[in-house]
Design a protein around this motif. Structure first.
Motif, mmCIF file in Angstrom:
data_model
loop_
_atom_site.group_PDB
_atom_site.id
_atom_site.type_symbol
_atom_site.label_atom_id
_atom_site.label_comp_id
_atom_site.label_asym_id
_atom_site.label_seq_id
_atom_site.Cartn_x
_atom_site.Cartn_y
_atom_site.Cartn_z
ATOM 1 N N LEU A 1 3.858 1.513 -1.303
ATOM 2 C CA LEU A 1 4.415 1.666 -2.660
ATOM 3 C C LEU A 1 3.357 2.247 -3.599
ATOM 4 N N ASN A 2 2.106 1.851 -3.384
ATOM 5 C CA ASN A 2 1.031 2.388 -4.223
ATOM 6 C C ASN A 2 0.835 3.889 -3.980
ATOM 7 N N SER A 3 0.948 4.303 -2.706
ATOM 8 C CA SER A 3 0.852 5.734 -2.402
ATOM 9 C C SER A 3 1.972 6.504 -3.095
ATOM 10 N N SER B 1 3.540 5.635 -5.785
ATOM 11 C CA SER B 1 3.208 5.643 -7.213
ATOM 12 C C SER B 1 2.214 6.762 -7.536
ATOM 13 N N ALA B 2 1.202 6.938 -6.664
ATOM 14 C CA ALA B 2 0.217 8.008 -6.885
ATOM 15 C C ALA B 2 0.867 9.382 -6.738
ATOM 16 N N LEU B 3 1.733 9.510 -5.734
ATOM 17 C CA LEU B 3 2.343 10.823 -5.456
ATOM 18 C C LEU B 3 3.306 11.301 -6.541
ATOM 19 N N ASN C 1 0.820 -1.209 0.000
ATOM 20 C CA ASN C 1 0.000 0.000 0.000
ATOM 21 C C ASN C 1 0.854 1.259 0.000
ATOM 22 N N ALA D 1 3.012 11.615 -9.596
ATOM 23 C CA ALA D 1 2.374 12.529 -10.553
ATOM 24 C C ALA D 1 1.799 13.772 -9.878
ATOM 25 N N ILE D 2 1.575 13.685 -8.567
ATOM 26 C CA ILE D 2 0.895 14.778 -7.869
ATOM 27 C C ILE D 2 1.883 15.693 -7.174
ATOM 28 N N ARG E 1 -0.357 7.777 3.641
ATOM 29 C CA ARG E 1 -1.354 6.918 3.023
ATOM 30 C C ARG E 1 -2.764 7.317 3.422
#
Lengths: 223, 244
Positions: A47-49, A51-53, A45, A55-56, A103
């Motif tokens: 690592l997924n955060s 990944s989202a960050l 989870n 681009a943001i 997260r």
């Protein structure tokens, strides 16, 4: 006849002692295995955060990467040590919670009220980490509005007391846990015997775990 | 293709939105941050596909799936769950393991497109496939229009098979749920729920007494006065259970 009986009894006692010792060894090995385990939910989870960050907010993504790496490195190292000062254990849980705060955003709030005199008390490495993970996973994560995790540490001459408290949803689906708490109990017992205890208080919406253990200090060493 | 995103983590929703917006022919109808909102959004907006996180507040992903299973293609999105994998293979159109790439999402969308309109497996069976061995459901979820009712297993009096449905009797009310009685039986703790008859499953704690009826049948009288038929095999199982 009595002589024969006493010999027989003697062997029975030896047998019992041997099996108890091997049982202890087995348990120790099991604890070691548990300690080395990093919670895969947490890792993936996070690592997924990240990944989202990317681009943001690239800077936050990088900061979270570094926090996560610090946490993993230190928990791997602490897992190899037997006992550590409480301050090191607390520092590790802070790293963990900082990653989880990214997260969960504003859902996860922290209150820390730890007596500085707890800092050099000896605790088994990674003792409170499972408690903190539970508070997030079974408490905050399942509450729509999130909530506050409170950690409190108190120390008098002979004892140290650590309390962690979190709100939870009493209607949440049953969780798949119990191993973490049992692990903490066993490790306390293995280290301090009857001198330490773990108490769990469940109020309608609040879950609280209190650890009471002898305040033994270990000489502070550079790690 | 119309889609709904259900995930309690804002960053996870934003990532999925970013990926989906990079694809052509996808319209995101809504986002949901918990299980109840996901069920409501799917019932009202009728999307083609639901991207569903497994661990969410209020209702978890499997409960959501049970409640909306037949209505929409489901792509599970999860970090890690060794038992759930089995159910994903059986139930979901696809599943994405966090973190996943835009290409991987693209593949999942292609599968969704191919399988639009295909019949889907009965949702209540899926949770059994996903259950940790030896652990049982502590509560049941039932949909009544757009509303969701949660019945703690301890408050279920008995269940009666009615064709493709089970009638759940709890605290004087009856709820209908699309599920076979065999699958309900498998989902509940066998130490607390007993199949006393081909068509009846009873909460043992609710039984006041069992009295003879005809030569080979009995009647279980519950504390609230309900009377539940007990077959010969059911009676034998009951005797065995209480003698333990």
């Amino acid at each position: 006849m009595i002589y024969l009986l006493s010999i027989a009894l003697h062997y029975v006692v030896i047998e019992a002692q041997t099996s108890r010792r091997s049982e202890l060894l087995a348990r120790e090995a099991q604890l070691k295995a548990l300690k080395a385990q990093v919670n895969p939910h947490f890792l993936f989870n996070s690592l997924n955060s990240i990944s989202a960050l990317t681009a943001i907010d690239a800077a936050r993504a990088r900061a979270m990467c570094i926090r996560l790496a610090d946490f993993l490195r230190i928990s791997l190292r602490l897992g190899e040590r037997g006992s550590i000062p409480f301050s090191e254990e607390l520092e590790l849980t802070r790293m963990y919670l900082e990653v989880e705060q990214v997260r969960f955003g504003g859902k996860l709030r922290l209150v820390e009220d730890v007596d500085p005199a707890c800092a050099n008390c000896e605790v088994p490495a990674l003792l409170i980490q499972p408690l903190v993970e539970n508070a997030v996973k079974h408490g905050i994560a399942l509450l729509q509005e999130g909530g506050e995790i409170t950690m409190q540490g108190r120390r008098d001459k002979d004892t140290m007391r650590f309390t962690i408290e979190n709100p939870f949803d009493p209607d949440a689906p049953a969780s798949r846990s119990g191993i973490g708490l049992e692990n903490v109990r066993q490790r306390l017992e293995a280290r301090f015997g009857n001198a330490a205890r773990m108490e769990i208080h469940v109020e309608p919406r609040v879950y609280r775990v209190t650890l009471t253990l002898p305040a033994r200090t270990i000489p502070w060493r550079q790690s | 293709v119309t889609a709904i995103i259900a995930d309690d983590e804002e960053l996870a929703r934003r990532l999925l939105r970013e990926y989906l917006e990079g694809q052509s022919g996808i319209e995101i109808l809504a986002e949901a941050a918990n299980g109840f909102d996901a069920v409501k959004a799917v019932s009202e907006l009728k999307p083609d596909v639901l991207f569903l996180d497994v661990q969410m507040p209020r209702l978890d992903g499997f409960e959501v799936l049970e409640l909306i299973g037949g209505e929409v293609a489901v792509v599970f999105v999860t970090a890690f769950d060794q038992y759930a994998m089995k159910a994903f293979d059986a139930a979901a159109v696809d599943y994405l393991l966090k973190p996943y790439s835009a290409e991987r999402l693209h593949e999942a969308l292609a599968r969704v497109r191919r399988r639009l309109g295909e019949p889907r497996p009965a949702p209540a069976e899926l949770r059994n496939a996903a259950r940790v061995p030896g652990e049982y459901q502590a509560r049941l979820v039932v949909k009544d229009g757009a509303k969701v009712h949660v019945i703690p297993a301890s408050r279920l009096d008995y269940a009666e098979a009615q064709d493709d449905y089970v009638a759940l009797r709890s605290e004087g009310k009856t709820w209908l749920k699309q599920q076979t009685i065999a699958s309900l039986e498998a989902a509940l703790d066998p130490g607390r729920f007993l199949r006393v008859h081909r068509s009846y499953l009873v909460n043992i704690e609710k039984i006041a007494r069992v009295e003879p009826n005809t030569k080979d049948t009995w009647i279980a009288v519950l504390h609230d006065g309900s009377r539940v038929p007990v077959s010969r095999a059911g009676y034998a199982a009951f005797r065995k259970l209480i003698s333990r």
